[in-house]
Design a protein around this motif. Structure first.
Motif, PDB file in Angstrom:
ATOM      1  N   ASP A   1       0.834  -1.206   0.000  1.00 29.40           N
ATOM      2  CA  ASP A   1       0.000   0.000   0.000  1.00 29.40           C
ATOM      3  C   ASP A   1       0.868   1.256   0.000  1.00 29.40           C
ATOM      4  N   THR A   2       1.909   1.268   0.824  1.00 31.37           N
ATOM      5  CA  THR A   2       2.823   2.411   0.887  1.00 31.37           C
ATOM      6  C   THR A   2       3.577   2.579  -0.425  1.00 31.37           C
ATOM      7  N   PHE A   3       4.030   1.482  -0.992  1.00 38.66           N
ATOM      8  CA  PHE A   3       4.769   1.508  -2.256  1.00 38.66           C
ATOM      9  C   PHE A   3       3.910   2.087  -3.383  1.00 38.66           C
ATOM     10  N   LEU A   4       2.683   1.625  -3.518  1.00 38.69           N
ATOM     11  CA  LEU A   4       1.819   2.083  -4.607  1.00 38.69           C
ATOM     12  C   LEU A   4       1.410   3.542  -4.432  1.00 38.69           C
TER      13      LEU A   4
ATOM     14  N   ALA B   1       3.114   5.942  -3.513  1.00 38.91           N
ATOM     15  CA  ALA B   1       4.205   6.866  -3.835  1.00 38.91           C
ATOM     16  C   ALA B   1       4.190   7.328  -5.287  1.00 38.91           C
ATOM     17  N   SER B   2       3.493   6.606  -6.169  1.00 35.78           N
ATOM     18  CA  SER B   2       3.460   6.998  -7.581  1.00 35.78           C
ATOM     19  C   SER B   2       2.232   6.395  -8.251  1.00 35.78           C
ATOM     20  N   ARG B   3       1.170   7.162  -8.305  1.00 33.01           N
ATOM     21  CA  ARG B   3      -0.081   6.696  -8.877  1.00 33.01           C
ATOM     22  C   ARG B   3      -0.321   7.305 -10.247  1.00 33.01           C
ATOM     23  N   PRO B   4      -1.129   6.637 -11.096  1.00 26.92           N
ATOM     24  CA  PRO B   4      -1.855   5.393 -10.880  1.00 26.92           C
ATOM     25  C   PRO B   4      -1.005   4.160 -11.211  1.00 26.92           C
ATOM     26  N   VAL B   5      -1.590   2.995 -10.986  1.00 29.35           N
ATOM     27  CA  VAL B   5      -0.974   1.714 -11.329  1.00 29.35           C
ATOM     28  C   VAL B   5      -1.526   1.266 -12.680  1.00 29.35           C
ATOM     29  N   GLN B   6      -0.679   0.616 -13.492  1.00 28.68           N
ATOM     30  CA  GLN B   6      -1.166   0.013 -14.741  1.00 28.68           C
ATOM     31  C   GLN B   6      -0.787  -1.456 -14.777  1.00 28.68           C
ATOM     32  N   CYS B   7      -1.746  -2.311 -15.112  1.00 29.72           N
ATOM     33  CA  CYS B   7      -1.531  -3.759 -15.147  1.00 29.72           C
ATOM     34  C   CYS B   7      -1.846  -4.310 -16.531  1.00 29.72           C
ATOM     35  N   THR B   8      -0.922  -5.082 -17.083  1.00 30.64           N
ATOM     36  CA  THR B   8      -1.140  -5.755 -18.364  1.00 30.64           C
ATOM     37  C   THR B   8      -1.479  -7.211 -18.108  1.00 30.64           C
ATOM     38  N   PHE B   9      -2.390  -7.737 -18.883  1.00 25.78           N
ATOM     39  CA  PHE B   9      -2.925  -9.080 -18.671  1.00 25.78           C
ATOM     40  C   PHE B   9      -1.927 -10.184 -19.027  1.00 25.78           C
ATOM     41  N   VAL B  10      -1.900 -11.232 -18.175  1.00 23.43           N
ATOM     42  CA  VAL B  10      -1.101 -12.430 -18.449  1.00 23.43           C
ATOM     43  C   VAL B  10      -2.000 -13.660 -18.546  1.00 23.43           C
ATOM     44  N   ASN B  11      -2.932 -13.806 -17.600  1.00 27.23           N
ATOM     45  CA  ASN B  11      -3.755 -15.019 -17.531  1.00 27.23           C
ATOM     46  C   ASN B  11      -4.944 -14.769 -16.609  1.00 27.23           C
ATOM     47  N   TRP B  12      -5.849 -15.746 -16.521  1.00 17.86           N
ATOM     48  CA  TRP B  12      -6.882 -15.783 -15.488  1.00 17.86           C
ATOM     49  C   TRP B  12      -6.508 -16.888 -14.524  1.00 17.86           C
ATOM     50  N   ASP B  13      -6.698 -16.688 -13.197  1.00 18.99           N
ATOM     51  CA  ASP B  13      -6.388 -17.774 -12.277  1.00 18.99           C
ATOM     52  C   ASP B  13      -7.658 -18.520 -11.878  1.00 18.99           C
ATOM     53  N   ARG B  14      -7.503 -19.497 -11.003  1.00 22.78           N
ATOM     54  CA  ARG B  14      -8.635 -20.368 -10.634  1.00 22.78           C
ATOM     55  C   ARG B  14      -9.736 -19.624  -9.886  1.00 22.78           C
ATOM     56  N   TYR B  15      -9.413 -18.464  -9.323  1.00 19.70           N
ATOM     57  CA  TYR B  15     -10.415 -17.650  -8.634  1.00 19.70           C
ATOM     58  C   TYR B  15     -11.016 -16.589  -9.555  1.00 19.70           C
ATOM     59  N   LYS B  16     -10.746 -16.710 -10.856  1.00 20.97           N
ATOM     60  CA  LYS B  16     -11.257 -15.793 -11.878  1.00 20.97           C
ATOM     61  C   LYS B  16     -10.691 -14.389 -11.727  1.00 20.97           C
ATOM     62  N   ARG B  17      -9.504 -14.320 -11.135  1.00 17.06           N
ATOM     63  CA  ARG B  17      -8.844 -13.028 -11.031  1.00 17.06           C
ATOM     64  C   ARG B  17      -7.974 -12.793 -12.264  1.00 17.06           C
ATOM     65  N   PHE B  18      -7.863 -11.542 -12.626  1.00 20.95           N
ATOM     66  CA  PHE B  18      -6.990 -11.073 -13.695  1.00 20.95           C
ATOM     67  C   PHE B  18      -5.555 -11.183 -13.162  1.00 20.95           C
ATOM     68  N   VAL B  19      -4.729 -12.011 -13.774  1.00 23.46           N
ATOM     69  CA  VAL B  19      -3.323 -12.131 -13.385  1.00 23.46           C
ATOM     70  C   VAL B  19      -2.519 -11.242 -14.319  1.00 23.46           C
ATOM     71  N   GLY B  20      -1.744 -10.312 -13.754  1.00 27.47           N
ATOM     72  CA  GLY B  20      -1.057  -9.358 -14.613  1.00 27.47           C
ATOM     73  C   GLY B  20       0.278  -8.895 -14.092  1.00 27.47           C
ATOM     74  N   ASP B  21       0.975  -8.179 -14.939  1.00 28.00           N
ATOM     75  CA  ASP B  21       2.207  -7.488 -14.573  1.00 28.00           C
ATOM     76  C   ASP B  21       1.837  -6.039 -14.298  1.00 28.00           C
ATOM     77  N   CYS B  22       2.076  -5.579 -13.081  1.00 31.87           N
ATOM     78  CA  CYS B  22       1.627  -4.246 -12.665  1.00 31.87           C
ATOM     79  C   CYS B  22       2.810  -3.334 -12.344  1.00 31.87           C
ATOM     80  N   ARG B  23       2.687  -2.092 -12.773  1.00 21.73           N
ATOM     81  CA  ARG B  23       3.736  -1.099 -12.538  1.00 21.73           C
ATOM     82  C   ARG B  23       3.121   0.203 -12.048  1.00 21.73           C
TER      83      ARG B  23
END
Length: 240
Positions: free
Chosen positions: A89-92, A94-116
């Motif tokens: 929470d502290t890390f994020l 410090a520099s908003r917003p966050v952007q996430c690119t899609f990699v996969n869907w997991d078993r809980y139907k969550r978007f799995v991504g690379d976030c910066r």
């Protein structure tokens, strides 16, 4: 080749590869990939955030679970799962917003991504390098091994003491292994409603009754940083 035959081949491939890629599903192979997601993130735990109502799991890392405890250098238990979430929470923030690119869907139907963050720093790499999450070779193929070696050598985060890998902890606590459903920010707002917290007057660690209360002051009050003497993102550590 007919459409039916092609579909049968795809289904056969999925079934054959299930053991190696447990989260693979047909929609990942034949459906369009979601567009990147950007916005201010709410932290769920140390490897999961939520943006615009979409739950997002960081690809290739695994952080201590919300209910998980680890041992510090003296062998005392501390809430490493909660600390991991607070560090993220502290890390994020410090520099908003966050952007996430899609990699996969997991078993809980969550978007799995690379976030910066907005400044381009990888959330997953930062969490591993600071000992707040582990490289998960099963999915990362060692992408964060270098950051993990650095954290282990420096004895930061969970590496300061002893701990159980999050995937092992979940296996041993199957009843509590499902992902947390509540963002860190929502927990803070509930605490305010129940306890009437306020930034006035200024408080000191000796006047604060719980770790959660201390974290609220840290993140919401102009003087809150003074509660974090060593600058590691955790206020009044003796309470945690």
């Amino acid at each position: 080749m007919t459409i039916a035959a092609a579909a049968a081949l795809v289904a056969q491939f999925v079934m054959q590869r299930t053991d190696g890629l447990p989260d693979l599903n047909l929609s990942n192979l034949v459906g369009p990939k979601p567009a990147p997601i950007a916005g201010v993130a709410s932290v769920i735990d140390g490897d999961t955030i939520e943006i615009h109502g979409q739950r997002i799991r960081f690809n290739g890392i695994d952080a201590p679970e919300s209910k998980q405890y680890c041992d510090d250098a003296k062998g005392f238990e501390y809430p490493c799962g909660r600390r991991s979430a607070e560090a993220l929470d502290t890390f994020l923030a410090a520099s908003r917003p966050v952007q996430c690119t899609f990699v996969n869907w997991d078993r809980y139907k969550r978007f799995v991504g690379d976030c910066r963050r907005a400044d381009g720093v990888s959330a997953a790499a930062w969490m591993v390098e600071h000992g707040q999450a582990l490289d998960w070779p099963r999915y990362s193929h060692g992408a964060y091994a270098q950051q993990q070696a650095k954290a282990e050598a420096a004895k930061v985060g969970v590496w300061v003491g002893s701990f159980q890998a999050p995937w092992e902890w979940r296996a041993a606590h199957a009843d509590g292994a499902a992902p947390s459903s509540q963002p860190l920010g929502i927990i803070s707002r509930k605490l305010v409603a129940q306890s009437g917290l306020s930034c006035e007057p200024r408080r000191y660690c000796t006047q604060i009754g719980s770790c959660e209360e201390a974290q609220w002051y840290l993140h919401n009050c102009s003087w809150g940083r003074k509660l974090d003497r060593d600058g590691d993102g955790f206020a009044c550590e003796t309470l945690c």
